[in-house]
Motif scaffolding. Sequence first.
Motif, PDB file in Angstrom:
ATOM      1  N   TRP A 229       0.837  -1.204   0.000  1.00  0.00           N
ATOM      2  CA  TRP A 229       0.000   0.000   0.000  1.00  0.00           C
ATOM      3  C   TRP A 229       0.875   1.258   0.000  1.00  0.00           C
ATOM      4  O   TRP A 229       0.624   2.205  -0.742  1.00  0.00           O
ATOM      5  N   LEU A 230       1.922   1.253   0.842  1.00  0.00           N
ATOM      6  CA  LEU A 230       2.861   2.383   0.877  1.00  0.00           C
ATOM      7  C   LEU A 230       3.571   2.537  -0.462  1.00  0.00           C
ATOM      8  O   LEU A 230       3.764   3.651  -0.967  1.00  0.00           O
ATOM      9  N   ALA A 231       3.955   1.400  -1.055  1.00  0.00           N
ATOM     10  CA  ALA A 231       4.631   1.422  -2.360  1.00  0.00           C
ATOM     11  C   ALA A 231       3.715   2.004  -3.435  1.00  0.00           C
ATOM     12  O   ALA A 231       4.166   2.741  -4.313  1.00  0.00           O
ATOM     13  N   GLY A 232       2.421   1.678  -3.346  1.00  0.00           N
ATOM     14  CA  GLY A 232       1.455   2.228  -4.304  1.00  0.00           C
ATOM     15  C   GLY A 232       1.406   3.744  -4.239  1.00  0.00           C
ATOM     16  O   GLY A 232       1.355   4.421  -5.277  1.00  0.00           O
ATOM     17  N   GLY A 233       1.441   4.275  -3.016  1.00  0.00           N
ATOM     18  CA  GLY A 233       1.480   5.735  -2.848  1.00  0.00           C
ATOM     19  C   GLY A 233       2.731   6.329  -3.454  1.00  0.00           C
ATOM     20  O   GLY A 233       2.683   7.389  -4.093  1.00  0.00           O
ATOM     21  N   THR A 234       3.852   5.636  -3.283  1.00  0.00           N
ATOM     22  CA  THR A 234       5.127   6.111  -3.857  1.00  0.00           C
ATOM     23  C   THR A 234       5.074   6.117  -5.380  1.00  0.00           C
ATOM     24  O   THR A 234       5.499   7.077  -6.030  1.00  0.00           O
ATOM     25  N   VAL A 235       4.534   5.037  -5.950  1.00  0.00           N
ATOM     26  CA  VAL A 235       4.419   4.926  -7.410  1.00  0.00           C
ATOM     27  C   VAL A 235       3.548   6.054  -7.964  1.00  0.00           C
ATOM     28  O   VAL A 235       3.892   6.711  -8.944  1.00  0.00           O
ATOM     29  N   MET A 236       2.407   6.294  -7.313  1.00  0.00           N
ATOM     30  CA  MET A 236       1.521   7.384  -7.739  1.00  0.00           C
ATOM     31  C   MET A 236       2.222   8.723  -7.650  1.00  0.00           C
ATOM     32  O   MET A 236       2.110   9.571  -8.550  1.00  0.00           O
ATOM     33  N   ALA A 237       2.958   8.926  -6.554  1.00  0.00           N
ATOM     34  CA  ALA A 237       3.663  10.191  -6.346  1.00  0.00           C
ATOM     35  C   ALA A 237       4.690  10.443  -7.447  1.00  0.00           C
ATOM     36  O   ALA A 237       4.794  11.564  -7.966  1.00  0.00           O
ATOM     37  N   VAL A 238       5.432   9.390  -7.820  1.00  0.00           N
ATOM     38  CA  VAL A 238       6.438   9.531  -8.893  1.00  0.00           C
ATOM     39  C   VAL A 238       5.759   9.879 -10.213  1.00  0.00           C
ATOM     40  O   VAL A 238       6.208  10.773 -10.951  1.00  0.00           O
ATOM     41  N   GLY A 239       4.649   9.199 -10.521  1.00  0.00           N
ATOM     42  CA  GLY A 239       3.921   9.474 -11.760  1.00  0.00           C
ATOM     43  C   GLY A 239       3.355  10.890 -11.800  1.00  0.00           C
ATOM     44  O   GLY A 239       3.493  11.596 -12.802  1.00  0.00           O
ATOM     45  N   ILE A 240       2.728  11.305 -10.689  1.00  0.00           N
ATOM     46  CA  ILE A 240       2.140  12.656 -10.626  1.00  0.00           C
ATOM     47  C   ILE A 240       3.226  13.717 -10.689  1.00  0.00           C
ATOM     48  O   ILE A 240       3.083  14.725 -11.383  1.00  0.00           O
ATOM     49  N   TRP A 241       4.341  13.489  -9.971  1.00  0.00           N
ATOM     50  CA  TRP A 241       5.460  14.441  -9.987  1.00  0.00           C
ATOM     51  C   TRP A 241       6.012  14.608 -11.399  1.00  0.00           C
ATOM     52  O   TRP A 241       6.284  15.721 -11.850  1.00  0.00           O
TER      53      TRP A 241
END
Length: 257
Positions: free
Chosen positions: A32-44
């Motif tokens: 779940w934490l990794a999913g947030g990181t992946v989303m953050a990288v994509g949005i950034w």
Amino acid sequence: MHNSMAAYDQKKEACGTICLKYLLFTFNFLFWLAGGTVMAVGIWTLVEKSDYIILLSSSTYAASAYILIVAGAIVMVTGVLGCCATFKEQRRLLRVYFVLLLCIFLLEVIAGVLAYIYYQKLNAELKENLKYMMVEKYRQLSKERVTQAVDKLQQEFKCCGSNSSSDWVESKWVRSAEAKGRAVPDSCCKTPTSICGHRDHPSNIYRVEGGCITKLENFILEHLKIISAVGIGIACVQIVGMVVTCCLYQNLKGEPY
């Protein structure tokens, strides 16, 4: 004797199931934490540096970022579903969870392949497209986003022109009356001020070997490496999750579907 052996086997199996449950729960929390990181990288990638995407003729770079955002969102939902499936011990939920893990894995593989393909052809695309954008579209009607992207590129990376500052000689804008005699845009200047682009001496403007192409290429390559590293990292974690899910599924074979 037979009854005690059977009781021992049941206890051992129950202990194994409990261990697998907690292992899978820990995995899901990290997932779940990794999913947030992946989303953050994509949005950034899209929000912070979206200006540069317009300077690229291909949409592959943006597509890989969108795939990361979608994958990250699915990962976060899957993490919650995984926790429910683990504690409710329902094989049906575990099957759905496994399928979602597999889908995310495939999305990450696609993003990785796109990033690799784009990595190979990036230099050729920039050579073909960046100079065209600067020469033909800079400061032209309805091309405000291109103008903003070029100015930001030259200021942020301290460069001038596609290959060199001399590229601006061919610019439609520089040749027009609107340029007011400028040799280069004001964004080429080391200290940008109005009409500072009149003087294209090295003491006044940025002159970088390789021009803005080299700077932008290095920047995008670094982003592609981040996207690839994040994708590979999550994919490896997913393989562990899928193995643990299969083990728990087998241990729950006597449970209701």
